[in-house]
Scaffold this active site. Structure first.
Site, short mmCIF file in Angstrom:
data_model
loop_
_atom_site.label_atom_id
_atom_site.label_comp_id
_atom_site.label_asym_id
_atom_site.label_seq_id
_atom_site.Cartn_x
_atom_site.Cartn_y
_atom_site.Cartn_z
N THR A 7 12.84 11.07 12.47
CA THR A 7 14.09 10.33 12.49
C THR A 7 15.22 11.35 12.43
O THR A 7 15.21 12.29 11.64
CB THR A 7 14.16 9.26 11.38
OG1 THR A 7 15.23 8.37 11.69
CG2 THR A 7 14.32 9.83 9.98
N HIS A 26 13.57 4.26 8.52
CA HIS A 26 14.95 4.77 8.50
C HIS A 26 15.80 3.66 7.88
O HIS A 26 16.16 2.69 8.53
CB HIS A 26 15.41 5.09 9.92
CG HIS A 26 16.78 5.70 9.98
ND1 HIS A 26 17.05 6.84 10.70
CD2 HIS A 26 17.96 5.34 9.42
CE1 HIS A 26 18.33 7.15 10.58
NE2 HIS A 26 18.91 6.24 9.81
N CYS A 53 21.95 7.44 5.25
CA CYS A 53 20.69 6.70 5.36
C CYS A 53 19.55 7.47 4.69
O CYS A 53 19.66 8.67 4.44
CB CYS A 53 20.32 6.47 6.82
SG CYS A 53 21.47 5.40 7.71
#
Lengths: 161, 193
Positions: free
Chosen positions: A25, A48, A31
């Protein structure tokens, strides 16, 4: 042979049991990237996570910590992983624009970290290693052959957790 | 937002971006090209990839938009372009980091303020940017943090972006304006009156 790269988009969860594959990711900011891995069967998943909590509006469970963490673990168990072997790692939760006159209180990044830790704990599991916080972005890779998680940054190099 | 409202908003933002280009040309002693802006609704999840690759390292300045509407105003530069911009603005062959950061922030401040003052004049709304902050990081991480950390937005956002290109540069900078909340509808409504 180049490893098969399996990107995990924002708010997505993806699994793999393919030898030599890499779940990745890109550019986590506030995040959280969360991986769960069974080292015996060499299968794993990556989420994610975008926000601590919220109501999914027709989207999958990956976006919010309180739905994403159980979905990640459940998916791995369905693939045959043994609960007691699951190794969980997390990264991200930064405050990239920490100097930008941001609102008072903890940023979304630290709220995300707390929410993920709580959700993992609620499942009776623990986070084995983490690389969170700071003011820089991270790309996270899970190598399915080894369970190694690599963190790559734009200006600070890379390391494994 | 209807087609005619969208068209009026696009025209107003285009004028603002064009004005920003004009003031940039006054600050930099070489040719600066500002492309025709592109305005479209974008899924929030896709915004970190506005530059193509989320992992691309950029030098960016970020300002919050405040006043009667809220939003984000960002300038994203290839590191080489940012260095050249700093050299051109300061007149120094090798400006130090602090001087470079100050020069790049100043360019963004002047150009960004111009965009917003054009919009403000056209709508009668108070629209002001915060002082820009400079970061060097992955484009995706900056844009994603902007969206979720500073002012959480809905599922989609109307993104207006334009390319800023210095003469002789392959890489282009990007100027991005993202109104949040009811910013787009308020702007469109005012422009219709």
């Amino acid at each position: 042979m180049e490893p098969r790269v399996l990107p995990v988009g924002i708010g997505e969860i993806r699994f793999s049991d393919e030898a030599g594959s890499v779940l990745v990711t890109y550019s986590l900011g506030s995040c959280i990237g969360l991986t769960a891995y069974d080292p015996v069967l060499r299968l794993g998943g990556m989420a994610h996570i975008v926000l601590p909590n919220g109501t999914a509006g027709g989207e999958g469970p990956g976006k919010y910590a309180h739905t994403s963490v159980p979905a990640l673990v459940r998916g791995l168990l369905r693939m045959g992983a043994a609960r007691e072997r699951i190794v969980i790692k997390m990264a991200g939760g930064a405050r990239i624009l920490g100097l930008a006159g941001t609102p008072n209180g903890p940023g979304i990044g630290s709220q995300n970290q707390a929410a993920v830790l709580e959700a993992v704990g609620r499942l009776g599991l623990r986070v084995h290693s983490a690389d969170c916080g700071g003011t820089f972005g991270r790309t996270m890779r899970l190598f399915l052959d080894s369970g190694v998680v690599e963190i790559v940054t734009a200006t600070r190099g890379s390391w494994t957790i | 937002m209807g087609v005619s409202e969208g068209s009026r908003l696009y025209d107003a933002i285009s004028i603002g971006f064009g004005e920003a280009g004009r003031v940039l040309r006054l600050m930099v002693p070489i040719e600066v090209t500002v492309s025709t802006p592109e305005m479209k609704p974008v899924r929030i999840e896709d915004i970190p990839c506005l530059l193509g690759s989320a992992e691309k390292t950029v030098v960016a300045t970020y300002s919050r938009v405040r006043g009667d509407i809220s939003g984000h105003l960002a300038f994203l530069y290839d590191p080489g372009t940012a260095r050249r911009l700093a050299t051109l603005v300061t007149g120094e062959a090798e400006p130090d980091d602090e001087m470079s950061a100050s020069a790049i922030c100043e360019v963004s401040n002047v150009a960004g303020s111009r965009v917003l003052s054009v919009l403000s004049d056209a709508t009668g709304l108070r629209i002001v940017p915060t002082a820009p902050v400079l970061v060097s990081d992955m484009a995706g991480a900056i844009l994603q943090s902007t969206l979720y950390d500073l002012a959480p937005v809905g599922k989609d956002a109307v993104v207006t972006k334009t390319e800023i290109r210095l003469a002789g540069e392959d890489a282009a900078g990007l100027m991005v304006l993202i109104p949040t909340g009811d910013g787009v509808s308020l702007l469109a409504e005012r422009l219709g009156n």
